[in-house]
Every structure is written in C-alpha cells, then in structure tokens.
Design an enzyme around this catalytic site. Structure first.
Site, PDB file in Angstrom:
ATOM      1  N   CYS A  22       0.830  -1.200   0.000  1.00 22.65           N
ATOM      2  CA  CYS A  22       0.000   0.000   0.000  1.00 22.65           C
ATOM      3  C   CYS A  22       0.866   1.253   0.000  1.00 22.65           C
ATOM      4  O   CYS A  22       2.017   1.235   0.414  1.00 22.65           O
ATOM      5  CB  CYS A  22      -0.877   0.012   1.242  1.00 22.65           C
ATOM      6  SG  CYS A  22      -1.768  -1.522   1.544  1.00 22.65           S
ATOM      7  N   ARG A  52       3.665   0.278  -6.648  1.00 23.11           N
ATOM      8  CA  ARG A  52       3.722  -0.610  -5.487  1.00 23.11           C
ATOM      9  C   ARG A  52       2.637  -1.680  -5.539  1.00 23.11           C
ATOM     10  O   ARG A  52       2.700  -2.670  -4.818  1.00 23.11           O
ATOM     11  CB  ARG A  52       3.576   0.209  -4.201  1.00 23.11           C
ATOM     12  CG  ARG A  52       4.697   1.212  -3.991  1.00 23.11           C
ATOM     13  CD  ARG A  52       4.397   2.137  -2.834  1.00 23.11           C
ATOM     14  NE  ARG A  52       4.475   1.471  -1.547  1.00 23.11           N
ATOM     15  CZ  ARG A  52       5.562   1.432  -0.790  1.00 23.11           C
ATOM     16  NH1 ARG A  52       6.668   2.017  -1.201  1.00 23.11           N
ATOM     17  NH2 ARG A  52       5.558   0.829   0.375  1.00 23.11           N
ATOM     18  N   TRP A  74      -3.549  -2.297  -1.202  1.00 19.77           N
ATOM     19  CA  TRP A  74      -3.413  -3.668  -1.703  1.00 19.77           C
ATOM     20  C   TRP A  74      -4.047  -4.563  -0.651  1.00 19.77           C
ATOM     21  O   TRP A  74      -3.592  -4.627   0.488  1.00 19.77           O
ATOM     22  CB  TRP A  74      -1.937  -4.015  -1.904  1.00 19.77           C
ATOM     23  CG  TRP A  74      -1.690  -5.321  -2.587  1.00 19.77           C
ATOM     24  CD1 TRP A  74      -1.686  -5.562  -3.925  1.00 19.77           C
ATOM     25  CD2 TRP A  74      -1.359  -6.572  -1.959  1.00 19.77           C
ATOM     26  NE1 TRP A  74      -1.382  -6.879  -4.175  1.00 19.77           N
ATOM     27  CE2 TRP A  74      -1.178  -7.517  -2.989  1.00 19.77           C
ATOM     28  CE3 TRP A  74      -1.198  -6.976  -0.639  1.00 19.77           C
ATOM     29  CZ2 TRP A  74      -0.858  -8.850  -2.740  1.00 19.77           C
ATOM     30  CZ3 TRP A  74      -0.877  -8.305  -0.376  1.00 19.77           C
ATOM     31  CH2 TRP A  74      -0.709  -9.212  -1.426  1.00 19.77           C
ATOM     32  N   ASN A  98      -0.540   1.209   6.086  1.00 19.63           N
ATOM     33  CA  ASN A  98       0.164   0.195   5.305  1.00 19.63           C
ATOM     34  C   ASN A  98       0.677  -0.846   6.277  1.00 19.63           C
ATOM     35  O   ASN A  98       1.372  -0.513   7.232  1.00 19.63           O
ATOM     36  CB  ASN A  98       1.328   0.822   4.535  1.00 19.63           C
ATOM     37  CG  ASN A  98       2.114  -0.204   3.736  1.00 19.63           C
ATOM     38  OD1 ASN A  98       1.642  -1.322   3.521  1.00 19.63           O
ATOM     39  ND2 ASN A  98       3.299   0.162   3.301  1.00 19.63           N
ATOM     40  N   GLY A  99       0.376  -2.128   6.049  1.00 16.06           N
ATOM     41  CA  GLY A  99       0.859  -3.186   6.921  1.00 16.06           C
ATOM     42  C   GLY A  99      -0.265  -4.004   7.517  1.00 16.06           C
ATOM     43  O   GLY A  99      -1.382  -4.025   7.001  1.00 16.06           O
ATOM     44  N   GLU A 109      13.634 -17.846 -13.195  1.00 16.60           N
ATOM     45  CA  GLU A 109      13.290 -16.429 -13.353  1.00 16.60           C
ATOM     46  C   GLU A 109      12.471 -16.194 -14.612  1.00 16.60           C
ATOM     47  O   GLU A 109      11.510 -15.410 -14.610  1.00 16.60           O
ATOM     48  CB  GLU A 109      14.573 -15.587 -13.369  1.00 16.60           C
ATOM     49  CG  GLU A 109      14.388 -14.126 -13.766  1.00 16.60           C
ATOM     50  CD  GLU A 109      13.524 -13.322 -12.817  1.00 16.60           C
ATOM     51  OE1 GLU A 109      13.207 -12.168 -13.160  1.00 16.60           O
ATOM     52  OE2 GLU A 109      13.145 -13.831 -11.745  1.00 16.60           O
ATOM     53  N   LYS A 158       8.739 -14.536 -14.640  1.00 18.16           N
ATOM     54  CA  LYS A 158       8.378 -13.338 -15.394  1.00 18.16           C
ATOM     55  C   LYS A 158       7.140 -13.587 -16.249  1.00 18.16           C
ATOM     56  O   LYS A 158       6.239 -12.756 -16.331  1.00 18.16           O
ATOM     57  CB  LYS A 158       9.535 -12.903 -16.301  1.00 18.16           C
ATOM     58  CG  LYS A 158      10.631 -12.157 -15.580  1.00 18.16           C
ATOM     59  CD  LYS A 158      10.168 -10.779 -15.171  1.00 18.16           C
ATOM     60  CE  LYS A 158      11.086 -10.210 -14.105  1.00 18.16           C
ATOM     61  NZ  LYS A 158      10.894 -10.807 -12.783  1.00 18.16           N
ATOM     62  N   HIS A 200      13.101 -36.916 -14.453  1.00 17.89           N
ATOM     63  CA  HIS A 200      12.647 -37.366 -13.144  1.00 17.89           C
ATOM     64  C   HIS A 200      11.213 -36.920 -12.862  1.00 17.89           C
ATOM     65  O   HIS A 200      10.817 -36.802 -11.700  1.00 17.89           O
ATOM     66  CB  HIS A 200      13.596 -36.852 -12.058  1.00 17.89           C
ATOM     67  CG  HIS A 200      14.970 -37.423 -12.158  1.00 17.89           C
ATOM     68  ND1 HIS A 200      15.273 -38.717 -11.783  1.00 17.89           N
ATOM     69  CD2 HIS A 200      16.118 -36.891 -12.635  1.00 17.89           C
ATOM     70  CE1 HIS A 200      16.546 -38.951 -12.005  1.00 17.89           C
ATOM     71  NE2 HIS A 200      17.088 -37.855 -12.521  1.00 17.89           N
ATOM     72  N   LYS A 251       4.850  -4.185  -5.709  1.00 15.88           N
ATOM     73  CA  LYS A 251       6.281  -4.000  -5.951  1.00 15.88           C
ATOM     74  C   LYS A 251       7.105  -4.281  -4.705  1.00 15.88           C
ATOM     75  O   LYS A 251       8.083  -5.022  -4.741  1.00 15.88           O
ATOM     76  CB  LYS A 251       6.533  -2.565  -6.429  1.00 15.88           C
ATOM     77  CG  LYS A 251       8.001  -2.280  -6.770  1.00 15.88           C
ATOM     78  CD  LYS A 251       8.469  -3.101  -7.953  1.00 15.88           C
ATOM     79  CE  LYS A 251       9.886  -2.784  -8.339  1.00 15.88           C
ATOM     80  NZ  LYS A 251      10.367  -3.678  -9.411  1.00 15.88           N
TER      81      LYS A 251
END
Length: 608
Positions: free
Chosen positions: A2, A27, A75, A99-100, A480, A484, A503, A603
C-alpha cells in the site's frame, strides 16, 4: 505494498495527493482514496475501488478542496478489495491511512465492540482507527491518543492520521513499514517513499523503527519508540519526478529493460579498481578472508539472483553457500554461524520477510550484508555492510534492471571473495572482471534483436503452459524466466534444472508445450543439448537460446532460436536474463494484460 501520501500546506492539496498516489501505483493496489478537512474542519472522504482513474472520476463529480489531507492506495490484505474496505477509514473525529498488518486486531476489535463501536469494514485498519477514536472520546489529545494506541498495537505498519478540526496537524507512525517525511517551504509531507514526494521536495527524513512524527506547516517533531523527542537527519535526495517518467516507452517495464546497459555499467564502476582491474568493494566493515560460510536470503526474483551467486561463489571462491527463501528462513530457527556471513538481497530494502530474517541473524550475533537498491532503506541502515545496486528507481512490478544489477553486484562480490581467499590467480580474476566489464555492451547487442523476440512472442502467446530449462547458473535463469511469464502474462510456466526433466517433468511434454532452453556455450552445454534432444524426441516445441557457437549444434527440429553474443560463461546468466524479460514482456502486451501493475501483485512486499 500500500502507498501513503500526506500533505499539509497553504494551497489546495487535493491535486498534490492524487499526483502522489499516481507515483505510488508501482507498489501495487486495488483501491484508492483521499481524506481532507472541509472549511468547517469536518472530515471529508472520496474512495473508489480499482484504479486511480476511478477516484479521479469521483473527484470530478464530487470536488474537494483543502489545505490538509491524506491519501492511500490499498493492496488488499484484510477484507475484499472494495470501496467499503478502501482507505482512508474515518470516524467523525479522526481519519487514517495504513500500510501493513495489525496482528492483534481481533482482541482489540472485540473490546471496542463491547464499548459500542460499530465497524463499517472488514479491515484491521479500522480497528486501529477506532482505538484512536476511543482515546479521543476519553479526552486525550490527538498526540496522546495516537501514542496510547501505538502502545497497544502489534504488527508491522505505517500510519498517516488526520483529525477533525485540526487544520495544522498530521501525525505519522512507523513500525516495520517504511515512512518518509518531506520538508517544504510552508508545507510538510508524508510518503511511503521518496518517489511519492519527488515533485514536491528533495529534502527527506526517513523515520526510524518505532518513530512517531507530528507535522505542522512549519516543521516536524519526531518521537522515538519510547515516546521521547528525537532528532532525525534531513537528507537531500537525488530522486526527481523526471527519473520516474516513462519517457517515450509504452510501459515502465520496457523502459527499465532498455536502461539495463547503462545501469549495469554504473554498478560495475562502483566495484572495479580502475588501475588493477580487480574487484574493489566499498568498505563493508567485514573481513572477507575470515568468512567460513555464506548464507543468502531473499524473496522472489532476488532469491534467484542469490541462486546464481551460489554457483559463482562455490566454483570460483571455493566457499560453501546456502540459499534460502526469506519467508522460510525466518521461522526455521536456523543456527547462525558467527564466523559466517549472511547476505540479504532486496530491491526496496524493505521486504518484510527478508528484513525480519536479517534481524534474526543479527540477534544471533551473525554478520550481515545487505544488497539493496535504496540507500535509505531499513535493510541498508541496519546491516553490518551494504552493497548498493545502481539500478535507479524501478517502477514496473516485475523486476528487470534491479535483477541484473543484483547479478552484477553479486558477480563482483564473488570475485572479491575469490581474491580474499586466494582461490584463483590474480590474472584469472582480472580476466573474469574484464568479462564483467563487457556485459553492458553485450546487453546493448541483445536489445538490438528485440524485434525477433516480439515475433517469437506471437508464436507462444496462446500457450497454456510453458517450460524453461537450464543447467548450472542458468537453472536459476529458467526459474526467473518462468516467473516473469507468470507474473505479467498469467500463463502457467515452470522452470526446471535440465537434468531433472526425466525425473518427472518430461511427462508434461507434447507438441503444444513450448520449452525454452537456456544454453550458453559453457562446460554444461553438451549435457543441456542431450536434454533438449529428449524434449524434441517427444514432440516438444523447443525455443533454443544460445550463441552462434551453440546454435551450430542444433537441427531444424527446433521450433525457434534466439541468438545471443558469445561471452565468458561466468557472465552468461546476466546477459541471458534480458531475452527472457523481453519475451515475457511482449507476450503480456500481446495478451493485453496490465504489464506494469499485474493483478494481485505489489512492488514492495512489506507484509507477510
């Protein structure tokens, strides 16, 4: 996660708040809102689910004008992403953005319900808000009410608070989540980071853990975690509004991909000796030669950069390395080797799990090194040593230039460890460092083939599943690449060590599954080719990424090829990161997703 913005000044703050929210969009968020004081001192709010443009629509239909206000991008954690749960939350007495996470919200909420409070949302934020409101109703001043509430709240959070009738007062509080104070001329600002405040001021003070700040138009008064007056350093920040623009690029992500040659070059220049061409790190306050073992801790893309570094450190510096996911490490109660070194990697320097893991190691007497992109971050301030990447502001949620700058920094650190341990002759270290110095130029060559990657994206955009494989330090690149693609195109993708295909994962291969093979010409190339042949024998659509020397070993059964410059294998993972970024980007654009702000993601992950 947030984003918080607060402004108190002598002009209409509403457009400033909206602009600040836009600068915090990177963010990640799913609702937005603003609270101000009316001409009579009453609290007014406008909130909207979804993007900031919907909040702007509401402000056009229901205008606000004020000299003081707070704003927020949320968020969702507690409660669905709707308008009722959007911030700011408010009563008649107080409005708050947060925020949190408030960990003990249930017990406090039950206490407040028993005292007659009726909650309007599903959020933990409203619990903290109503606790402050209750202290105000009990006769405490705004400052007293906030301090009393902070004494009750448990969790990691940042708060921005506005009070009915208090036209010259904003209060901020920080515990575990970052919050910055901006200093202007007759104006003061609160922000989750310097980017939010970039157009308003270049004078920033970063709040320390447990701080509370009382803002008026003329300045800031800081209180520490014990409620005692404290001094905080006001720093000049080099971040400007221009630095976070998209320029002529369609998306921030594409701009940041194309910035990689320049920022990798900037990073390399900070870790190489201009005369002897060996690795020269800034003073870390750590004797590298005395280290007995290394532990690397990170999350997401930063974790994959740590995995690449494991290969480098073990092969060249001949030192044992463990790499761990921060969210697992912090709760495992792992023994800490006080003669070892724990490296913590984070773009923001505020990643909650990574920061908590670092604090655990420090509490156990371990030595810590932070590799971060934000010099004023919590991790940068608290670690024993710091290596700064020079990526500059990264706005796109999917990390690109921060990742490659992390790799460059870790490559230089690996060579510094090699030197400190006398694991290779100096001439061999110079040769490897020379290869690192060439990476920015080779990266520019890769970007010149962007049209080919766009054409390839058209061929795989309709795939339901994509596999990536690689060996050695290119195995983390496979992970990675898959991350993405998942992040921004929402295609299911998985990365595997090429030798692990047989495997189990080889059961997924058929004629519709693209398999992206990352195979520079190195000592493991022939092994990777053998695994690729196993894929093609089962009808897999192989997309082969290699240099011209490597491409000479493939036949016309490959579905597509991507040609990269031939480089020293030591630096190949840095270079091969770029085509997997571009491929994911072009697929996402073709599918019409929100590239810079993919769904459900943020983010800077400042909550668990």
């Amino acid at each position: 996660m947030c984003g918080i913005v607060g402004v108190i000044g002598s002009r209409d703050v509403v457009p400033l708040l909206v602009d600040g929210l836009k600068r915090l969009e990177y963010r990640g968020y799913d609702s937005a809102g603003i609270a101000t004081l009316s001409a009579t001192g009453a609290i007014e709010r406008r909130r909207a689910e979804g993007k900031i443009v919907r909040l702007e629509d509401k402000l056009r239909n229901e205008p606000m004008q004020s000299l003081i206000g707070i704003a927020h991008t949320r968020w969702a954690t507690h409660g669905a992403p709707n308008e009722a749960n959007a911030h700011p939350h408010a009563t008649e007495r107080v409005a708050m953005v947060h925020n949190g996470i408030i960990e003990n919200y249930r017990e406090i909420g039950e206490e407040l319900i028993a005292r007659g409070h009726k909650f309007q949302s599903q959020t933990d934020t409203e619990v903290a808000l109503r606790l402050i409101d209750q202290y105000l109703a009990d006769g405490k001043s705004p400052e007293q009410a906030v301090l009393a509430a902070l004494g009750r709240l448990r969790g990691a959070f940042a708060l921005g608070i506005l009070f009915h009738g208090e036209e010259d007062l904003l209060i901020g509080a920080r515990r575990g989540a970052p919050l910055a104070v901006g200093f202007g001329n007759g104006e003061m600002y609160l922000g989750s980071d310097a980017l939010a405040l970039a157009p308003l001021t270049d004078r920033i003070a970063y709040m320390e853990e447990g701080d509370c700040v009382i803002l008026s138009r003329t300045g800031a008064r800081f209180l520490d975690a014990d409620g005692k007056p404290a001094e905080r350093v006001v720093r000049a920040t080099a971040i400007s509004g221009a630095m976070i623009g998209k320029g002529n690029y369609r998306h921030y992500m594409l701009k940041e991909i194309y910035e990689q040659p320049a920022v990798m070059g900037d990073t390399i220049n900070t870790v190489i000796g201009p005369k002897d061409r060996l690795a020269h790190l800034p003073d870390l306050g750590i004797d590298l030669g005395s280290i007995t073992r290394i532990t690397i801790v990170a999350c997401g893309t930063s974790y994959y950069s740590g995995m690449v570094a494991k290969y480098w450190l073990e092969r060249y510096a001949r030192i044992g390395v463990e790499v761990d996911v921060a969210s697992e490490f912090r709760y495992r109660e792992a023994p800490v080797d006080t003669q070892g070194l724990a490296i913590f990697i984070s773009q923001s320097g505020e990643t909650a799990d990574t920061l908590a893991a670092m604090r655990y190691v420090k509490a156990q007497g371990g030595r810590t090194l932070a590799i971060v992109n934000v010099p004023e971050s919590s991790m940068a301030r608290e670690a024993d040593g710091i290596l700064l990447t020079k990526a500059g502001p990264e706005i796109g949620v999917a990390s690109t230039k921060a990742f490659t700058c992390q790799l460059v920094t870790l490559a230089a650190f690996s060579l510094a460890m090699t030197q400190a341990r006398n694991a290779l002759p100096a001439e061999e270290v110079r040769r490897l460092m020379a290869a690192l110095v060439e990476v920015p130029a080779r990266a520019a060559e890769v970007l010149n083939h962007d049209d080919d990657l766009h054409a390839l994206a058209e061929k795989i955009m309709d795939a339901r599943d994509v596999l990536y494989i690689g060996r050695g330090p290119c195995f983390p690149l496979a992970l990675e690449g898959a991350l993405k693609l998942k992040e921004i195109s929402y295609i299911h993708a998985e990365g595997y060590a090429a030798g692990e295909l047989k495997h189990g994962p080889i059961a997924l291969i058929d004629e519709v599954v693209p398999v992206i093979v990352i195979a520079p010409s190195d000592s493991l190339f022939e092994k990777t080719i053998s695994n690729m042949q196993e894929v093609m024998a089962r009808g897999g659509k192989v997309i082969f990424m290699s240099d011209r020397k490597g491409l000479a070993h493939v036949d016309d059964r490959t579905f597509a090829t991507v040609v990269l410059p031939e480089v020293e294998p030591f630096v190949a993972p840095i270079l091969y990161a770029i085509p997997v970024q571009l491929l994911a980007y072009h697929v996402a654009v073709l599918k019409g997703t929100d590239v810079d702000q993919p769904r459900n993601l943020a983010k800077s992950v400042t909550v668990e």
